[in-house]
Design an enzyme around this catalytic site. Sequence first.
Site, short mmCIF file in Angstrom:
data_model
loop_
_atom_site.label_atom_id
_atom_site.label_comp_id
_atom_site.label_asym_id
_atom_site.label_seq_id
_atom_site.Cartn_x
_atom_site.Cartn_y
_atom_site.Cartn_z
N ASP A 12 0.85 -1.19 0.00
CA ASP A 12 0.00 0.00 0.00
C ASP A 12 0.89 1.24 0.00
O ASP A 12 2.08 1.17 0.32
CB ASP A 12 -0.92 0.00 1.22
CG ASP A 12 -2.18 0.84 1.01
OD1 ASP A 12 -2.33 1.41 -0.09
OD2 ASP A 12 -3.00 0.94 1.94
N GLY A 13 0.30 2.37 -0.38
CA GLY A 13 1.01 3.64 -0.39
C GLY A 13 0.12 4.75 0.11
O GLY A 13 -1.11 4.64 0.10
N GLU A 51 2.19 4.01 -4.11
CA GLU A 51 1.60 2.70 -4.42
C GLU A 51 2.57 1.91 -5.29
O GLU A 51 2.82 0.72 -5.04
CB GLU A 51 0.27 2.88 -5.15
CG GLU A 51 -0.84 3.50 -4.34
CD GLU A 51 -1.54 2.54 -3.39
OE1 GLU A 51 -1.05 1.40 -3.22
OE2 GLU A 51 -2.59 2.91 -2.83
N ASP A 74 -4.73 -2.41 -3.09
CA ASP A 74 -6.02 -1.76 -3.30
C ASP A 74 -5.94 -0.70 -4.41
O ASP A 74 -6.87 0.09 -4.59
CB ASP A 74 -6.57 -1.15 -2.01
CG ASP A 74 -5.65 -0.10 -1.40
OD1 ASP A 74 -4.72 0.37 -2.09
OD2 ASP A 74 -5.85 0.27 -0.23
N HIS A 131 -9.87 -0.25 3.12
CA HIS A 131 -10.71 0.07 4.28
C HIS A 131 -11.90 -0.89 4.39
O HIS A 131 -13.01 -0.50 4.74
CB HIS A 131 -11.20 1.52 4.19
CG HIS A 131 -10.08 2.50 3.95
ND1 HIS A 131 -9.12 2.77 4.90
CD2 HIS A 131 -9.77 3.23 2.85
CE1 HIS A 131 -8.26 3.65 4.40
NE2 HIS A 131 -8.63 3.94 3.17
N ASP A 141 -1.48 -0.53 5.06
CA ASP A 141 -1.91 0.87 5.13
C ASP A 141 -1.35 1.53 6.38
O ASP A 141 -0.90 2.68 6.33
CB ASP A 141 -3.44 0.93 5.13
CG ASP A 141 -3.97 2.35 5.28
OD1 ASP A 141 -3.84 3.13 4.32
OD2 ASP A 141 -4.49 2.68 6.36
#
Length: 247
Positions: A12-13, A51, A74, A131, A141
Amino acid sequence: MTPSDAIVVFSDGAAKGNPGPGGWGAIVVTPDGAVTELGAGAAHATNNQMELTGVISALQYLRSRPGRIALHTDSTYVIRGITQWIHGWRRRGWTTAEGKPVLNRDLWETLLALVAARGRGGVAWHYVRGHADIPGNVRADEIAVGFAAGQPVDLYRGALLHYPIAIHDLPDDTSLPAPRANRTSTAKAAPYSYLSLVNGQPARHTSWADCERRVKGVSGARFKKAVSAADEAAILAAWGCTPAQLR
């Protein structure tokens, strides 16, 4: 479904301000039961750059490790970019269909080389909704956001047996959502029910709020919307349950 011998990666980023202070996080789990968390910050970056950097860093870490990789992110930007858009970009000399230079070309070229080095099918791309309480995505995250905020992040390196994250709790569907431009204007199918599975016990809910209250924060919990009685029965069967067990 992820093969049991695959290397599982979550990435994730994040960027505060987009652009602004950035961070990325990645989790690598090898079939021998070792977990390595990776992450770092950047003084000024966009969310998309972070990302891409998270995915690149995980693949660089695994460069000398053979085996198939199941990579979860994501970011539809990353997945569509590396599996779809990049072919047209290269044919057009790294320009978009509108004739503009491709943003983040250096990162895309690095990612392309890393993926190509693993051979055809060496990296399987899995989309996970952000989320949505998917443990691996939540932890990646947390790492990315922590580095973006300039906070110290304690990165885990050790045995999967002692890792506090249910990293193999994966969603049933990891396919990309339909591109926004291709989505029809018809209304989504109305839910027949919402299902949850907590500690092996399935339950039926009439609203998403009730379902969410039961699963939120519970390790290993599962949930899904059913659009018909048949769909409900199929979901339960996939969970190893029967309608008779519903609460």
